[in-house]
Design a protein around this motif. Structure first.
Motif, PDB file in Angstrom:
ATOM      1  N   GLN A  12       0.832  -1.214   0.000  1.00 16.29           N
ATOM      2  CA  GLN A  12       0.000   0.000   0.000  1.00 16.29           C
ATOM      3  C   GLN A  12       0.861   1.257   0.000  1.00 16.29           C
ATOM      4  O   GLN A  12       0.809   2.069   0.902  1.00 16.29           O
ATOM      5  CB  GLN A  12      -0.957  -0.023   1.199  1.00 16.29           C
ATOM      6  CG  GLN A  12      -1.970  -1.128   1.116  1.00 16.29           C
ATOM      7  CD  GLN A  12      -2.746  -1.109  -0.197  1.00 16.29           C
ATOM      8  OE1 GLN A  12      -3.350  -0.111  -0.558  1.00 16.29           O
ATOM      9  NE2 GLN A  12      -2.712  -2.228  -0.919  1.00 16.29           N
ATOM     10  N   ALA A  13       1.668   1.388  -1.018  1.00 13.27           N
ATOM     11  CA  ALA A  13       2.457   2.589  -1.281  1.00 13.27           C
ATOM     12  C   ALA A  13       2.426   2.777  -2.789  1.00 13.27           C
ATOM     13  O   ALA A  13       2.259   1.806  -3.534  1.00 13.27           O
ATOM     14  CB  ALA A  13       3.890   2.420  -0.785  1.00 13.27           C
ATOM     15  N   THR A  14       2.581   4.004  -3.242  1.00 17.35           N
ATOM     16  CA  THR A  14       2.558   4.263  -4.681  1.00 17.35           C
ATOM     17  C   THR A  14       3.908   3.915  -5.306  1.00 17.35           C
ATOM     18  O   THR A  14       4.931   3.878  -4.607  1.00 17.35           O
ATOM     19  CB  THR A  14       2.250   5.745  -4.965  1.00 17.35           C
ATOM     20  OG1 THR A  14       3.368   6.541  -4.517  1.00 17.35           O
ATOM     21  CG2 THR A  14       0.953   6.192  -4.302  1.00 17.35           C
ATOM     22  N   GLU A 111       4.660  -1.837 -10.392  1.00 22.63           N
ATOM     23  CA  GLU A 111       3.491  -1.685 -11.260  1.00 22.63           C
ATOM     24  C   GLU A 111       2.317  -1.190 -10.421  1.00 22.63           C
ATOM     25  O   GLU A 111       1.982  -1.817  -9.410  1.00 22.63           O
ATOM     26  CB  GLU A 111       3.112  -3.026 -11.888  1.00 22.63           C
ATOM     27  CG  GLU A 111       4.196  -3.669 -12.727  1.00 22.63           C
ATOM     28  CD  GLU A 111       3.791  -5.073 -13.156  1.00 22.63           C
ATOM     29  OE1 GLU A 111       2.686  -5.229 -13.710  1.00 22.63           O
ATOM     30  OE2 GLU A 111       4.585  -5.999 -12.909  1.00 22.63           O
ATOM     31  N   PRO A 112       1.684  -0.070 -10.844  1.00 28.60           N
ATOM     32  CA  PRO A 112       0.511   0.397 -10.095  1.00 28.60           C
ATOM     33  C   PRO A 112      -0.556  -0.691 -10.063  1.00 28.60           C
ATOM     34  O   PRO A 112      -0.775  -1.390 -11.052  1.00 28.60           O
ATOM     35  CB  PRO A 112       0.010   1.599 -10.900  1.00 28.60           C
ATOM     36  CG  PRO A 112       1.104   1.954 -11.833  1.00 28.60           C
ATOM     37  CD  PRO A 112       1.939   0.728 -12.032  1.00 28.60           C
ATOM     38  N   GLU A 113      -1.179  -0.855  -8.905  1.00 29.14           N
ATOM     39  CA  GLU A 113      -2.249  -1.843  -8.761  1.00 29.14           C
ATOM     40  C   GLU A 113      -3.239  -1.312  -7.725  1.00 29.14           C
ATOM     41  O   GLU A 113      -2.914  -1.254  -6.535  1.00 29.14           O
ATOM     42  CB  GLU A 113      -1.687  -3.191  -8.330  1.00 29.14           C
ATOM     43  CG  GLU A 113      -2.743  -4.278  -8.290  1.00 29.14           C
ATOM     44  CD  GLU A 113      -2.145  -5.645  -8.043  1.00 29.14           C
ATOM     45  OE1 GLU A 113      -2.083  -6.051  -6.876  1.00 29.14           O
ATOM     46  OE2 GLU A 113      -1.730  -6.291  -9.028  1.00 29.14           O
ATOM     47  N   GLY A 114      -4.412  -0.917  -8.205  1.00 32.77           N
ATOM     48  CA  GLY A 114      -5.392  -0.321  -7.298  1.00 32.77           C
ATOM     49  C   GLY A 114      -4.805   0.931  -6.687  1.00 32.77           C
ATOM     50  O   GLY A 114      -4.235   1.766  -7.366  1.00 32.77           O
ATOM     51  N   GLY A 115      -4.868   1.047  -5.363  1.00 31.44           N
ATOM     52  CA  GLY A 115      -4.281   2.188  -4.672  1.00 31.44           C
ATOM     53  C   GLY A 115      -2.858   1.933  -4.221  1.00 31.44           C
ATOM     54  O   GLY A 115      -2.268   2.760  -3.539  1.00 31.44           O
ATOM     55  N   GLY A 116      -2.308   0.791  -4.602  1.00 30.71           N
ATOM     56  CA  GLY A 116      -0.960   0.429  -4.175  1.00 30.71           C
ATOM     57  C   GLY A 116      -0.064   0.084  -5.342  1.00 30.71           C
ATOM     58  O   GLY A 116      -0.235   0.589  -6.449  1.00 30.71           O
ATOM     59  N   THR A 117       0.879  -0.797  -5.089  1.00 26.12           N
ATOM     60  CA  THR A 117       1.863  -1.177  -6.105  1.00 26.12           C
ATOM     61  C   THR A 117       2.140  -2.663  -6.025  1.00 26.12           C
ATOM     62  O   THR A 117       2.341  -3.216  -4.936  1.00 26.12           O
ATOM     63  CB  THR A 117       3.186  -0.409  -5.886  1.00 26.12           C
ATOM     64  OG1 THR A 117       2.912   0.990  -5.886  1.00 26.12           O
ATOM     65  CG2 THR A 117       4.198  -0.730  -6.969  1.00 26.12           C
ATOM     66  N   ARG A 118       2.173  -3.281  -7.179  1.00 24.46           N
ATOM     67  CA  ARG A 118       2.622  -4.673  -7.300  1.00 24.46           C
ATOM     68  C   ARG A 118       4.139  -4.609  -7.474  1.00 24.46           C
ATOM     69  O   ARG A 118       4.646  -4.056  -8.450  1.00 24.46           O
ATOM     70  CB  ARG A 118       1.954  -5.334  -8.494  1.00 24.46           C
ATOM     71  CG  ARG A 118       2.360  -6.765  -8.723  1.00 24.46           C
ATOM     72  CD  ARG A 118       1.622  -7.289  -9.968  1.00 24.46           C
ATOM     73  NE  ARG A 118       2.229  -8.481 -10.462  1.00 24.46           N
ATOM     74  CZ  ARG A 118       1.827  -9.705 -10.139  1.00 24.46           C
ATOM     75  NH1 ARG A 118       0.816  -9.876  -9.320  1.00 24.46           N
ATOM     76  NH2 ARG A 118       2.448 -10.765 -10.643  1.00 24.46           N
ATOM     77  N   VAL A 119       4.863  -5.155  -6.493  1.00 28.47           N
ATOM     78  CA  VAL A 119       6.321  -5.081  -6.470  1.00 28.47           C
ATOM     79  C   VAL A 119       6.892  -6.466  -6.729  1.00 28.47           C
ATOM     80  O   VAL A 119       6.514  -7.433  -6.057  1.00 28.47           O
ATOM     81  CB  VAL A 119       6.833  -4.576  -5.100  1.00 28.47           C
ATOM     82  CG1 VAL A 119       8.353  -4.505  -5.085  1.00 28.47           C
ATOM     83  CG2 VAL A 119       6.209  -3.236  -4.746  1.00 28.47           C
ATOM     84  N   LYS A 151       8.752  -4.472   3.976  1.00 22.06           N
ATOM     85  CA  LYS A 151       9.388  -3.360   4.676  1.00 22.06           C
ATOM     86  C   LYS A 151       9.436  -2.116   3.788  1.00 22.06           C
ATOM     87  O   LYS A 151       9.240  -1.001   4.273  1.00 22.06           O
ATOM     88  CB  LYS A 151      10.809  -3.749   5.116  1.00 22.06           C
ATOM     89  CG  LYS A 151      10.830  -4.695   6.289  1.00 22.06           C
ATOM     90  CD  LYS A 151      12.256  -5.028   6.688  1.00 22.06           C
ATOM     91  CE  LYS A 151      12.268  -5.890   7.941  1.00 22.06           C
ATOM     92  NZ  LYS A 151      13.623  -6.054   8.464  1.00 22.06           N
ATOM     93  N   ALA A 152       9.720  -2.304   2.500  1.00 21.04           N
ATOM     94  CA  ALA A 152       9.745  -1.158   1.578  1.00 21.04           C
ATOM     95  C   ALA A 152       8.381  -0.512   1.484  1.00 21.04           C
ATOM     96  O   ALA A 152       8.271   0.723   1.493  1.00 21.04           O
ATOM     97  CB  ALA A 152      10.227  -1.611   0.200  1.00 21.04           C
ATOM     98  N   ALA A 157       5.376   4.265   2.526  1.00 17.97           N
ATOM     99  CA  ALA A 157       4.053   4.844   2.794  1.00 17.97           C
ATOM    100  C   ALA A 157       4.039   5.746   4.027  1.00 17.97           C
ATOM    101  O   ALA A 157       3.102   6.511   4.209  1.00 17.97           O
ATOM    102  CB  ALA A 157       3.023   3.726   2.965  1.00 17.97           C
ATOM    103  N   SER A 158       5.078   5.644   4.861  1.00 15.37           N
ATOM    104  CA  SER A 158       5.066   6.439   6.105  1.00 15.37           C
ATOM    105  C   SER A 158       5.615   7.825   5.923  1.00 15.37           C
ATOM    106  O   SER A 158       6.219   8.175   4.971  1.00 15.37           O
ATOM    107  CB  SER A 158       5.850   5.716   7.199  1.00 15.37           C
ATOM    108  OG  SER A 158       7.205   5.556   6.829  1.00 15.37           O
TER     109      SER A 158
END
Length: 158
Positions: A12-14, A111-119, A151-152, A157-158
């Motif tokens: 849940q981070a961009t 990769e953007p995925e919803g409101g987060g990122t697929r890492v 952790k990333a 996101a913080s």
């Protein structure tokens, strides 16, 4: 057996937040899933392929040591990767003999995925040429790579 391992998680981070974190070696200790990073030396933000940064490290076999990381992949907010090499490359002959500790890479795809990122983190040791060093791989497991991604996500996101 493959010479690479990849782990994918959605956090849940961009992509922009994650890329900024990954492009700042001074923050890499926050994402260390293996507990070996001790901090970057004189680190500045990464701006492209070919940039370098030095990371202070520690493990039970070598004790304290340093790795010079060369940026191998750089696509703003999409992909970043680096190739670590012992620094200096011949500076630890008392513990490693003439083993050349180089040839592996870590690459992060975002990769953007919803409101987060697929890492996806790819750990690749197919470029290791030294047979003695090749015997150490894989040094990390999927759990450690996944932990780094988690952790990333939290740190970005913080």
């Amino acid at each position: 057996m493959s010479d690479q391992m990849s782990v994918t998680r959605t956090v849940q981070a961009t992509p922009q937040q994650l890329f900024a974190l990954l492009a700042d070696p001074a923050r890499h200790q926050e994402i260390d899933g293996a507990g070996m990073l001790r901090g970057a030396e004189g680190a500045s933000s990464i701006s492209g392929v070919g940039d370098e940064f030095v990371m202070n490290m520690h493990n039970d076999a070598l004790g304290d040591y340093r790795m010079k990381n060369t940026i191998t992949a750089y696509e703003q907010d999409r992909k970043i990767g680096w190739a670590p090499a012992l620094h200096p490359i011949d500076g630890y002959t008392d513990k490693l003999g003439d083993t050349r500790a180089e040839g592996h890479t870590y690459t992060w795809k975002l990769e953007p995925e919803g409101g987060g990122t697929r890492v996806t983190q790819i750990y690749d040791w197919s470029g290791v040429q030294d047979d003695n060093f090749r015997g150490f791989f894989p040094m990390l497991g999927e759990a450690q790579l996944g932990d780094s991604i988690e952790k990333a996500g939290a740190a970005a996101a913080s």
